[in-house]
Scaffold this motif. Sequence first.
Motif, mmCIF file in Angstrom:
data_model
loop_
_atom_site.group_PDB
_atom_site.id
_atom_site.type_symbol
_atom_site.label_atom_id
_atom_site.label_comp_id
_atom_site.label_asym_id
_atom_site.label_seq_id
_atom_site.Cartn_x
_atom_site.Cartn_y
_atom_site.Cartn_z
ATOM 1 N N ILE A 177 -6.102 6.558 -7.580
ATOM 2 C CA ILE A 177 -6.334 7.527 -7.293
ATOM 3 C C ILE A 177 -7.109 7.108 -5.298
ATOM 4 O O ILE A 177 -6.538 7.776 -4.362
ATOM 5 C CB ILE A 177 -7.796 7.967 -8.057
ATOM 6 C CG1 ILE A 177 -6.747 8.355 -8.760
ATOM 7 C CG2 ILE A 177 -7.925 9.519 -6.882
ATOM 8 C CD1 ILE A 177 -7.168 9.258 -10.159
ATOM 9 N N ALA A 178 -7.447 6.199 -5.189
ATOM 10 C CA ALA A 178 -8.231 6.121 -4.053
ATOM 11 C C ALA A 178 -6.865 5.712 -2.975
ATOM 12 O O ALA A 178 -7.785 5.711 -1.324
ATOM 13 C CB ALA A 178 -9.560 4.599 -4.328
ATOM 14 N N LEU A 179 -5.930 5.445 -3.181
ATOM 15 C CA LEU A 179 -5.362 4.953 -2.408
ATOM 16 C C LEU A 179 -4.585 6.277 -1.865
ATOM 17 O O LEU A 179 -3.484 6.012 -0.760
ATOM 18 C CB LEU A 179 -3.438 4.001 -2.797
ATOM 19 C CG LEU A 179 -4.322 2.870 -3.532
ATOM 20 C CD1 LEU A 179 -3.538 1.906 -3.946
ATOM 21 C CD2 LEU A 179 -4.098 1.858 -2.547
ATOM 22 N N TRP A 180 -4.658 7.241 -2.269
ATOM 23 C CA TRP A 180 -4.243 8.644 -2.238
ATOM 24 C C TRP A 180 -4.831 9.094 -0.542
ATOM 25 O O TRP A 180 -6.032 8.678 -0.568
ATOM 26 C CB TRP A 180 -4.006 9.700 -2.630
ATOM 27 C CG TRP A 180 -3.678 9.376 -4.297
ATOM 28 C CD1 TRP A 180 -2.686 8.170 -4.190
ATOM 29 C CD2 TRP A 180 -3.120 9.931 -5.604
ATOM 30 N NE1 TRP A 180 -1.903 7.503 -5.586
ATOM 31 C CE2 TRP A 180 -1.945 9.036 -6.761
ATOM 32 C CE3 TRP A 180 -3.752 10.608 -6.397
ATOM 33 C CZ2 TRP A 180 -2.445 8.601 -7.532
ATOM 34 C CZ3 TRP A 180 -3.674 10.638 -7.609
ATOM 35 C CH2 TRP A 180 -2.750 9.946 -8.511
ATOM 36 N N GLY B 227 -8.463 4.487 -11.325
ATOM 37 C CA GLY B 227 -9.784 4.649 -10.051
ATOM 38 C C GLY B 227 -9.277 4.674 -8.644
ATOM 39 O O GLY B 227 -9.143 4.678 -7.102
ATOM 40 N N ALA B 228 -8.652 3.105 -8.750
ATOM 41 C CA ALA B 228 -8.335 1.879 -7.712
ATOM 42 C C ALA B 228 -6.614 2.825 -7.024
ATOM 43 O O ALA B 228 -6.772 2.893 -5.948
ATOM 44 C CB ALA B 228 -8.252 0.925 -7.979
ATOM 45 N N ALA C 77 0.572 4.320 -3.055
ATOM 46 C CA ALA C 77 0.143 5.511 -2.699
ATOM 47 C C ALA C 77 1.529 6.330 -3.790
ATOM 48 O O ALA C 77 0.908 7.582 -2.987
ATOM 49 C CB ALA C 77 0.230 5.048 -1.485
ATOM 50 N N ALA D 72 -7.513 -1.380 -3.050
ATOM 51 C CA ALA D 72 -7.834 0.331 -2.386
ATOM 52 C C ALA D 72 -9.035 -0.122 -1.199
ATOM 53 O O ALA D 72 -9.354 0.850 -0.564
ATOM 54 C CB ALA D 72 -8.653 0.957 -3.482
ATOM 55 N N ALA D 73 -9.368 -1.481 -1.147
ATOM 56 C CA ALA D 73 -11.277 -1.511 -0.238
ATOM 57 C C ALA D 73 -10.053 -1.882 0.697
ATOM 58 O O ALA D 73 -11.140 -2.129 1.732
ATOM 59 C CB ALA D 73 -11.174 -3.144 -1.130
ATOM 60 N N VAL E 65 -7.686 -3.253 -6.940
ATOM 61 C CA VAL E 65 -8.844 -2.917 -6.217
ATOM 62 C C VAL E 65 -9.065 -3.460 -4.926
ATOM 63 O O VAL E 65 -9.540 -2.621 -4.282
ATOM 64 C CB VAL E 65 -10.264 -2.878 -7.047
ATOM 65 C CG1 VAL E 65 -11.291 -2.612 -6.508
ATOM 66 C CG2 VAL E 65 -10.390 -2.989 -8.488
ATOM 67 N N SER E 66 -8.110 -4.233 -4.505
ATOM 68 C CA SER E 66 -8.954 -4.857 -3.564
ATOM 69 C C SER E 66 -7.762 -4.520 -2.210
ATOM 70 O O SER E 66 -8.346 -3.953 -0.964
ATOM 71 C CB SER E 66 -8.513 -6.202 -3.259
ATOM 72 O OG SER E 66 -7.038 -6.873 -3.303
ATOM 73 N N ARG F 122 1.003 -1.444 -0.376
ATOM 74 C CA ARG F 122 -0.363 0.470 -0.346
ATOM 75 C C ARG F 122 0.996 1.679 -0.032
ATOM 76 O O ARG F 122 0.577 1.863 -0.988
ATOM 77 C CB ARG F 122 -0.996 -0.428 0.782
ATOM 78 C CG ARG F 122 -1.880 1.271 0.869
ATOM 79 C CD ARG F 122 -2.761 0.777 2.031
ATOM 80 N NE ARG F 122 -3.687 2.046 2.311
ATOM 81 C CZ ARG F 122 -5.179 2.143 1.938
ATOM 82 N NH1 ARG F 122 -5.536 1.312 1.581
ATOM 83 N NH2 ARG F 122 -5.565 3.950 1.452
#
Lengths: 117, 132
Positions: free
Chosen positions: A114-117, A111-112, A56, B49-50, B46-47, A52
Amino acid sequence: MKRSHEPPLWLLFGAGGLLAALLGPALILLTGVVVPVAAERGVEVLGYEATRELLARPLVGVLLALSLGVVLWHAAHRIYHTLRDLGMRAGQGVWWACYGSAAIGTLVAIGAVIALW
Amino acid sequence: MSRPPVYRPSMRGWWQRHPAYRRYLLREGSSALLAAYALWLLAGLVSLAAGEAAYERWRELHGNPWVFGVHLAALLAALYHAVTWFRLLPLTLPALRWGGRRITDRTLVRGAWLTSVALSVGVWLYLLGGVR
């Protein structure tokens, strides 16, 4: 003469093919073979925290998302043309199924990340 | 590669007529396994990020014999893809020169493999270095 949309598609195809050739074997060996074999011996490779933290980083994440995108694009191109070579009457629907799913996959990857930021 | 504009019934079963045609199909078909692997990594992303639970479930799935087997098949497909891609590389580039001399196809293909090895080692060190 009608303008063709093939050249930009071919560039993406070429980028994906080159990337898959340069790094594909090493990446598959790492995530698909080393991860489970190490896990069997109780060694954690690509664990949650470390992965992660790594993905990130904007540059790493964006590079990964774009790499996934061009490889999907490469495969979409080959699958579409091979279906036609095999005699399938692939029209607009199959075209959109191939290239559209590659485009959607790319967007999901971005999208995934960007969701990590 | 030039193709006839339309598929005629006389072309049916063309891949049975020459080993090179079958190798061509194998090469194009290897892209399906590359796509499967890319989608698998996408699922992992994706996982990730989940959250931790989803990511660990994705990581544990790698121990499943079927998942492991498909990864081995994808590894072979990626190697075949690399061999065929680098072999065709000289045909896709203009004649390259270095110091007034033309770079031979052989040198170009070797250079591609060296680049692949160097990049692979770099990515391994980077990803594993981030773990420890």
